[in-house]
Motif scaffolding. Structure first.
Motif, short mmCIF file in Angstrom:
data_model
loop_
_atom_site.label_atom_id
_atom_site.label_comp_id
_atom_site.label_asym_id
_atom_site.label_seq_id
_atom_site.Cartn_x
_atom_site.Cartn_y
_atom_site.Cartn_z
N HIS A 1 90.76 -40.27 14.55
CA HIS A 1 89.34 -40.00 14.31
C HIS A 1 88.70 -41.09 13.47
O HIS A 1 89.36 -41.73 12.68
N CYS B 1 86.38 -26.51 15.65
CA CYS B 1 87.77 -27.02 15.69
C CYS B 1 88.76 -25.88 15.93
O CYS B 1 88.86 -24.96 15.12
N CYS C 1 91.25 -27.75 11.25
CA CYS C 1 91.85 -28.77 10.40
C CYS C 1 90.81 -29.68 9.76
O CYS C 1 91.16 -30.62 9.07
N ILE C 2 89.54 -29.42 9.97
CA ILE C 2 88.50 -30.23 9.32
C ILE C 2 87.98 -29.48 8.11
O ILE C 2 87.65 -28.30 8.21
N CYS D 1 95.82 -31.26 13.76
CA CYS D 1 94.88 -31.61 14.83
C CYS D 1 95.61 -31.68 16.17
O CYS D 1 96.73 -32.15 16.26
N CYS D 2 94.94 -31.16 17.21
CA CYS D 2 95.57 -31.24 18.53
C CYS D 2 94.86 -32.23 19.42
O CYS D 2 95.07 -32.25 20.62
N PHE D 3 94.00 -33.01 18.84
CA PHE D 3 93.30 -34.07 19.58
C PHE D 3 92.60 -33.54 20.82
O PHE D 3 92.69 -34.12 21.89
N CYS D 4 91.92 -32.42 20.63
CA CYS D 4 91.22 -31.84 21.77
C CYS D 4 89.87 -32.50 21.97
O CYS D 4 89.29 -32.43 23.05
N GLY D 5 89.33 -33.09 20.93
CA GLY D 5 88.05 -33.78 21.06
C GLY D 5 86.85 -32.85 20.98
O GLY D 5 85.72 -33.28 21.24
N CYS E 1 85.49 -31.63 18.32
CA CYS E 1 84.61 -32.03 17.22
C CYS E 1 83.63 -33.09 17.69
O CYS E 1 82.43 -33.03 17.42
S1 SF4 Z 1 90.16 -33.18 17.83
FE1 SF4 Z 1 90.11 -30.97 18.03
S2 SF4 Z 1 91.70 -30.29 16.63
FE2 SF4 Z 1 91.29 -32.40 16.10
S3 SF4 Z 1 89.79 -32.27 14.49
FE3 SF4 Z 1 88.66 -32.47 16.41
S4 SF4 Z 1 88.27 -30.39 17.02
FE4 SF4 Z 1 89.84 -30.29 15.47
#
Ligand code: SF4
Ligand code: SF4
Lengths: 371, 147
Positions: free
Chosen positions: B54, B75, B79-80, B104-108, B110
């Motif tokens: 990020h 999220c 985790c933020i 974080c699961c890197f879902c994107g 956010c």
């Molecule tokens: S990528 Fe997904 S899990 Fe990671 S901080 Fe953003 S919303 Fe949260």
């Protein structure tokens, strides 16, 4: 034995041990690179040129790893087992001749650590001791997968040792000797018969075991794969079924010893295959001509010429053994593992009758004087 | 059910098939194209949309984020962590902005939720560390990638 004999035997033994100790890391590297290339990967190529020192790095890793003895094992036999499988692996190669002999003064030096008059039988008896290590490892590990592995190993050994021994009887009958030195020497003669047919002068080729005993060769080759626990007969290890089989509970150097034993067994088996069926140290066709040219070109004395001949023979033996070593690796990465019942079927229903038939036919041939 | 397949004499007699197999592996050994990517020297080209480490986009050295709390809300890994504050010109801004990247699961999500185009996922994927890392604001404000 006087001092001279002691020194010569010691030198030969030392030479052999050095070779054996080098075979293991080189083969480990060949195996890893070879498997990788066959599977369209590259394999370890970082440590040293072409990754050749990878095995050294591995050895260092093995030595420095923690060496725990798990709480549930039988400690004495657990520690003993890798030794029991490693020592016979080191012992067998001693009777395999790696070159012919040389005249030094009034003495003959045979390039073979011990020319036992029971040569072949010695190899078989010592080689089958190795399975005790495996059984001990499986039993002492106190683990069901190890136990299964060693059970498989022992039954496999029994089934294939029979056909292995019987297939060699053909060779023993043809050359009427169990001394490996004799067998190798006799393979230098020319084959004059093809069955009942008399071969013309131009078509006569060396009397190598593989031409005299093709069926015996095949049976021996297959049995050797089973004896050394290599794929397609590596059921004692069977990673996907019984995790790693008998050496499941072993780590660090103890595991490395099992691995060394496996590669050394492979090496001995290759040496045996080369000696019995490919003429041992006999030069390849054409190499004899090159040897004469070299000797004539440098105008060597008789002694120097003899030493050159020895070098040629060692190289020729090395090529044969190397081919079989590579063949082991090549087959391993070509064939899938057999199922257990298929293994037993093959051993008892195909190999055993075939080897018995081979003995019968060989004796008929010998009776008529065709081989 | 065990189906008995009809096999020819050559299939029954394994050796011919084995030789064929050996020929195939031999061909592979020398002539096949090797697929290995020698990592530090060679790298795979990932898509522009790859979701890696990020960062918070900044304009003229000031972060775009207005601490609207949409990203911590959306999220899925929670985790933020943002602590909002107020600048002299009454603009809201994050005093602390932390991403617990282990969770974080890197879902994107956010990135998708952000109305100010502030939080972004760059295309950097080399993020292994020897300790458990929480990305703080100063780390996030380093401008990586140029999405
Ligand atoms: S990528 Fe997904 S899990 Fe990671 S901080 Fe953003 S919303 Fe949260
Ligand atoms: S959604 Fe965007 S603006 Fe809102 S708190 Fe997150 S990063 Fe800041």
């Amino acid at each position: 034995m006087d001092t001279f004999d002691w020194i010569v035997t010691g030198a030969k033994a030392a030479f052999l041990v050095v070779i054996l100790l080098h075979v293991v890391p080189i083969m480990a590297w060949v195996e890893r690179r070879g498997s990788a290339l066959i599977q369209n990967r590259l394999g370890p190529n970082r440590v040293g040129p072409l990754g050749i020192f990878q095995s050294l790095a591995d050895a260092v890793k093995f030595i420095f790893k923690e060496d725990p003895v798990p709480g549930h094992v039988e400690p004495f036999y657990y520690v003993l087992a890798p030794l029991v499988s490693l020592v016979p692996a080191f012992m067998t190669f001693g009777v395999i001749p790696f070159a012919s002999s040389i005249q030094l003064g009034d003495r003959m030096i045979h390039f073979q650590v011990a020319d036992l008059n029971v040569g072949l039988l010695y190899v078989f008896s010592i080689a089958s001791l190795g399975v005790y290590g495996i059984i001990m490892a499986g039993w002492a590990s106190n683990n069901k997968y190890s136990m299964l592995g060693s059970l498989r190993s022992s039954s496999q050994m029994i089934s294939y040792e029979i056909s292995m021994g019987l297939s060699v009887i053909g060779i023993v009958m043809v050359f009427s000797s169990v001394k490996l030195g004799d067998i190798a020497t006799q393979q230098g003669e020319l084959l004059t018969h093809f069955g009942p047919l008399l071969l013309p002068e131009a078509l006569q080729f060396p009397r190598w075991g593989v031409f005299v005993q093709p069926v015996g060769f095949l049976i021996f080759l297959v049995s050797v794969f089973a004896e050394t626990n290599r794929l397609p007969f590596d059921l004692p290890e069977g990673e996907s079924e019984i995790i790693a089989g008998y050496h499941l509970e072993y780590g660090s150097m103890k595991f490395a010893m099992f691995m060394m034993a496996e590669y050394l067994n492979m090496f001995t088996a290759s040496g045996l295959l080369a000696t019995l069926y490919l003429g041992g140290w006999q030069l390849f066709p054409g190499m004899g001509y090159v040897l004469h040219e070299v000797q004539a070109y440098f105008q060597m004395s008789a002694l120097a010429g003899d030493w050159t001949r020895i070098v040629f023979e060692v190289v020729s033996f090395g090529i044969k053994v190397g081919f079989f070593m590579w063949f082991f690796v090549w087959v391993r990465w070509t064939l899938p593992r057999f199922r257990y019942d298929q293994l037993m079927d093959l051993g008892w229903k195909v190999m055993l009758p075939l080897s018995l038939a081979n003995i019968l036919i060989t004796s008929v041939f010998i009776f008529f004087g065709w081989v | 059910m065990l189906v008995k397949k009809k096999k020819g004499i050559f299939q029954e007699f394994y050796l011919v098939e084995i030789l064929k197999g050996l020929y195939i592996t031999f061909k592979n050994l020398f002539f096949a194209r090797k697929v290995t990517l020698q990592y530090p020297e060679e790298r795979r080209n990932y898509s522009e949309r790859f979701r890696g480490v990020h960062y918070i986009k900044a304009t003229n050295g000031v972060e775009n984020c207005t601490a609207c709390m949409l990203c911590p809300t959306v999220c899925p890994a929670e985790c933020i962590h943002i602590e909002a504050g107020e600048r002299a010109d009454k603009e809201k801004y994050p005093i602390r902005f932390e991403i617990d990247v282990l969770r974080c699961c890197f879902c994107g999500m956010c990135e998708e939720a952000c109305p100010k185009d502030a939080i972004k996922l760059s295309s950097i994927y080399e993020m292994s560390t020897t300790y458990r890392e929480v990305y703080d604001k100063s780390f996030l404000l380093e401008q990586r990638g140029n999405k």
